[in-house]
Design a protein around this motif. Structure first.
Motif, short mmCIF file in Angstrom:
data_model
loop_
_atom_site.label_atom_id
_atom_site.label_comp_id
_atom_site.label_asym_id
_atom_site.label_seq_id
_atom_site.Cartn_x
_atom_site.Cartn_y
_atom_site.Cartn_z
N ASP A 63 0.83 -1.20 0.00
CA ASP A 63 0.00 0.00 0.00
C ASP A 63 0.87 1.25 0.00
OD1 ASP A 63 0.86 -0.69 2.55
OD2 ASP A 63 -0.80 0.33 3.54
N CYS A 64 0.41 2.27 -0.73
CA CYS A 64 1.09 3.57 -0.80
C CYS A 64 1.10 4.19 0.60
CB CYS A 64 0.38 4.47 -1.80
SG CYS A 64 0.93 6.19 -1.77
N ASP A 65 2.27 4.69 1.02
CA ASP A 65 2.39 5.28 2.36
C ASP A 65 1.56 6.55 2.52
OD1 ASP A 65 4.16 3.24 2.79
OD2 ASP A 65 5.71 4.49 3.68
N MET A 70 -3.26 0.33 -3.19
CA MET A 70 -2.44 -0.85 -3.37
C MET A 70 -1.67 -0.76 -4.68
SD MET A 70 -2.87 -2.54 -0.65
CE MET A 70 -2.01 -4.05 -1.09
N VAL A 71 -0.37 -1.03 -4.62
CA VAL A 71 0.52 -0.95 -5.78
C VAL A 71 1.25 -2.27 -5.91
CG1 VAL A 71 2.44 0.28 -6.85
CG2 VAL A 71 0.80 1.53 -5.44
N GLY A 89 9.33 2.44 2.55
CA GLY A 89 7.97 2.34 2.02
C GLY A 89 7.94 2.74 0.55
N ILE A 90 6.72 2.87 0.02
CA ILE A 90 6.56 3.29 -1.37
C ILE A 90 5.46 4.34 -1.46
CG2 ILE A 90 7.37 1.08 -2.29
CD1 ILE A 90 3.81 1.65 -2.85
N CYS A 95 0.78 10.28 -5.79
CA CYS A 95 1.19 10.92 -4.53
C CYS A 95 2.60 11.50 -4.65
CB CYS A 95 1.13 9.91 -3.39
SG CYS A 95 -0.56 9.47 -2.91
N SER A 96 3.48 10.83 -5.39
CA SER A 96 4.83 11.34 -5.57
C SER A 96 4.81 12.69 -6.27
CB SER A 96 5.67 10.34 -6.39
OG SER A 96 5.81 9.12 -5.70
#
Length: 267
Positions: A63-65, A70-71, A89-90, A95-96
């Motif tokens: 899951d994206c932090d 979910m990725v 994390g990712i 979001c990035s």
């Protein structure tokens, strides 16, 4: 004897078509070529839903932090769909990008403050005041205070008004000790002296500058501020900023109204 050849087929679903233009490029393979995808599979890939459709039960989902989405990590298909964080994390790419824009905007908003701080350090070298009193003046505030284009305006220090500073019963401002000793006239006895300070509208105010002793240490105050406090509508949490104007060495006092309810120091 006629030679036979295989028709191009989709890398994922293996549907075939005699027309090569029927397929679209997907991800890059280790061979250097791109996976050829039929229009339905290509659409899922281009929309970022390929792994969700075909790899749902495979391992590697995280899951994206930031948003919790979910990725699918560790998959060549979704290699460009997430960013690995320093903490392990990712973040998904949405979001990035958002975090990058927020950080960029924060840096842009701080540029006037950074320039003011650099100018302050150039003027005084090592800061003569504590960091909490360093002036954080924007370009707009400098333009408001500086009425003479030929004058040089130097921010000296600022202070967030405490409850007692804004109290008409006292009608005085406690001046931080290092600021007072760095920028205000020297005073040798408890009687103090009269001092003239200008507001940003150009009006001149006559205050009494003195000190008292507290456990052997000087506490500096500007007194006789009642009319000024009423005129400027001082409130706890507002910020007063002191400037010096050259030539002439005049001291100017500006006021920045608070927009939210910050914690008010009790001095």
């Amino acid at each position: 004897m006629a030679s036979s050849s295989r028709m191009p087929s989709c890398f994922q679903c293996h549907s075939s078509s005699p027309t090569p233009d029927h397929f679209r490029n997907g991800w890059r393979l280790r061979s250097g070529r791109h996976a050829q995808l039929c229009p339905p599979c290509a659409s899922l890939y281009e929309e970022g839903r390929f792994c969700e459709a075909f790899h749902k039960n495979d391992p590697g989902w995280r899951d994206c932090d930031s948003c919790g989405k979910m990725v699918h990590c560790g998959c060549i298909v979704s290699f460009n769909n997430h960013l690995i964080l320093d903490c392990g994390g990712i973040n998904c790419m949405e979001c990035s990008r958002l975090n990058f824009l927020l950080e960029r905007n924060r840096c842009i908003s701080l540029e006037p403050e950074i320039r003011a701080k650099e100018s302050y350090q150039e003027s005084f070298g090592q800061s003569p005041v504590d960091s909490q009193y360093c002036p954080r003046v924007t370009d707009a505030e400098l333009q408001q205070v500086s009425r003479n284009p030929k004058a040089t305006l130097t921010p000296l220090f600022e202070k967030v008004l405490s409850e007692s500073d804004a109290d008409l019963k006292f009608a005085r401002l406690v001046v931080p000790k290092r600021c007072a000793e760095a920028f205000f006239p020297d005073i040798s006895d408890l009687r103090g002296l009269r001092i003239k300070i200008q507001d940003i509208e150009g009006n001149e105010w006559d205050f009494h500058y003195r000190y008292w002793l507290d456990c052997g240490s000087r506490v500096y105050v500007l007194e006789g501020l009642r009319d000024h406090i009423v005129s400027k509508k001082w409130q706890p949490g507002d910020t007063v900023t002191f400037y010096r104007v050259e030539p002439g060495g005049k001291v100017v006092m500006g006021l920045r109204k608070t927009s939210a309810g910050p914690q008010i120091p009790r001095i």
